[in-house]
Design a protein around this motif. Structure first.
Motif, PDB file in Angstrom:
ATOM      1  N   UNK A   1      30.254  10.091 -37.393  1.00 26.84           N
ATOM      2  CA  UNK A   1      29.517  10.683 -38.518  1.00 26.84           C
ATOM      3  C   UNK A   1      28.569   9.610 -39.043  1.00 26.84           C
ATOM      4  N   UNK A   2      27.278   9.917 -39.062  1.00 29.79           N
ATOM      5  CA  UNK A   2      26.283   8.953 -39.553  1.00 29.79           C
ATOM      6  C   UNK A   2      25.605   9.555 -40.775  1.00 29.79           C
ATOM      7  N   UNK A   3      25.687   8.850 -41.904  1.00 25.98           N
ATOM      8  CA  UNK A   3      25.044   9.367 -43.122  1.00 25.98           C
ATOM      9  C   UNK A   3      23.596   8.886 -43.196  1.00 25.98           C
ATOM     10  N   UNK A   4      22.768   9.679 -43.862  1.00 22.68           N
ATOM     11  CA  UNK A   4      21.356   9.305 -44.020  1.00 22.68           C
ATOM     12  C   UNK A   4      20.655   9.186 -42.677  1.00 22.68           C
ATOM     13  N   UNK A   5      20.986  10.087 -41.755  1.00 22.00           N
ATOM     14  CA  UNK A   5      20.490   9.952 -40.376  1.00 22.00           C
ATOM     15  C   UNK A   5      19.331  10.889 -40.056  1.00 22.00           C
ATOM     16  N   UNK A   6      18.702  11.420 -41.084  1.00 21.10           N
ATOM     17  CA  UNK A   6      17.563  12.311 -40.855  1.00 21.10           C
ATOM     18  C   UNK A   6      16.301  11.566 -40.459  1.00 21.10           C
TER      19      UNK A   6
END
Ligand SMILES: NC(=O)c1ccc[n+]([C@@H]2O[C@H](COP(=O)([O-])OP(=O)(O)OC[C@H]3O[C@@H](n4cnc5c(N)ncnc54)[C@H](O)[C@@H]3O)[C@@H](O)[C@H]2O)c1
Length: 262
Positions: A9-14
């Motif tokens: 799970x990678x946050x801020x990956x947009x």
């Protein structure tokens, strides 16, 4: 394929570095849950991960909202059954101001995303990682959290907080097989630095502060995050990997110039 069968799970990956981490983990075989508060961007990165041949799920959600982080983790487990790797990457650096001019709402925003958000995401994955017998958490801090940076007081404090959080969680959660580490990047030629990359004088002045005299290429961070996510890093825990080209503790020292001139 160092991460075949793993779920990340990678946050801020947009966009920015989070997108790069998502693609880098996928390249090594991980299925990736792509979070971003900008849900359309999360969906775009998820499509890119799938185009590379890995499984992906896009998750909107604001890491600074506890409820969102719980929903994110339940979406990942619904999609992939587990969470092996959490990359706490989402972060903001919305202003450069002298300390005396920082307003309460600016301070709160930085702390909410950069520090509270990291903690909430760690708390959200904890029961899943505990039940499955372990996991890896990698928190993206900054060299600014170690050495400080004028004009970035709130950002520096938030990133220093991430380092303390990393060590305490490593102590507390090792018993469950969960390792928690941090990465402290210096200047990267990507992400939040993009607006200045075209300003060559500014970039040169900043690069002058780095012994290697340049910004990092994004891949030079991705390789570290992939390494920390894999088996080769199994005994690294509670650590901060500084990836700043040697910038930390490297302010120009006029005495050395005087000695050289002798
Ligand atoms: N770029 C650098 O030189 C550098 C250096 C040191 C540390 N960092 C750290 O690396 C991380 C990524 O930075 P970047 O340069 O890619 O920045 P960026 O601004 O390009 O990307 C940050 C991403 O996080 C998302 N985001 C912001 N708030 C969010 C929230 N509340 N919930 C979910 N997503 C959210 C944004 O929408 C964006 O997609 C940050 O934690 C940053 O502090 C970057």
């Amino acid at each position: 394929m160092r991460l075949a069968g793993k779920v990340a799970l990678v946050t801020g990956a947009g966009r920015g570095m989070g997108r790069r981490y998502a693609l880098g983990l996928a390249k090594e075989g991980a299925a990736v849950a792509v979070n971003d508060v900008e849900a359309d961007n999360a969906a775009k990165t998820a499509e890119e991960v799938e185009a590379q041949g890995s499984r992906a799920v896009a998750l909107g959600g604001d890491v600074s909202k506890k409820e969102d982080t719980g929903l994110m983790v339940s979406e990942v487990t619904k999609a992939f059954g587990k969470v092996d790797i959490l990359i706490n990457n989402a972060g903001v650096n919305p202003f450069i101001l002298p300390a005396e001019q920082i307003k309460e709402e600016g301070w709160d925003r930085v702390m909410d995303v950069n520090l509270k958000g990291v903690f909430f995401c760690c708390q959200a994955v904890f029961p899943v990682m505990k039940d499955q017998g372990g996991g890896r958490i990698i928190n993206i801090s900054s060299q600014a959290g170690l050495f400080g940076e004028q004009g970035l007081l709130a950002y520096c404090v938030s990133k220093a907080g991430v380092l303390a959080l990393t060590r305490v969680l490593a102590y507390e959660w090792s018993r469950y097989g969960i390792s928690v580490n941090a990465v402290a990047p210096g200047f990267i030629a990507a992400g939040m630095n993009e607006p200045i990359l075209g300003k060559s004088e500014l970039v040169s002045a900043l690069a002058e502060r780095v012994p290697q005299k340049r910004f990092a290429e994004p891949e030079e961070m991705v390789s570290v995050v992939v390494f920390l996510s894999g088996e080769e890093a199994a005994y690294i825990n509670g650590a901060t990997i500084v990836v700043d080209g040697g910038m930390g503790g490297y302010p120009p020292n006029p005495i050395i110039d005087l000695i050289r001139k002798r």
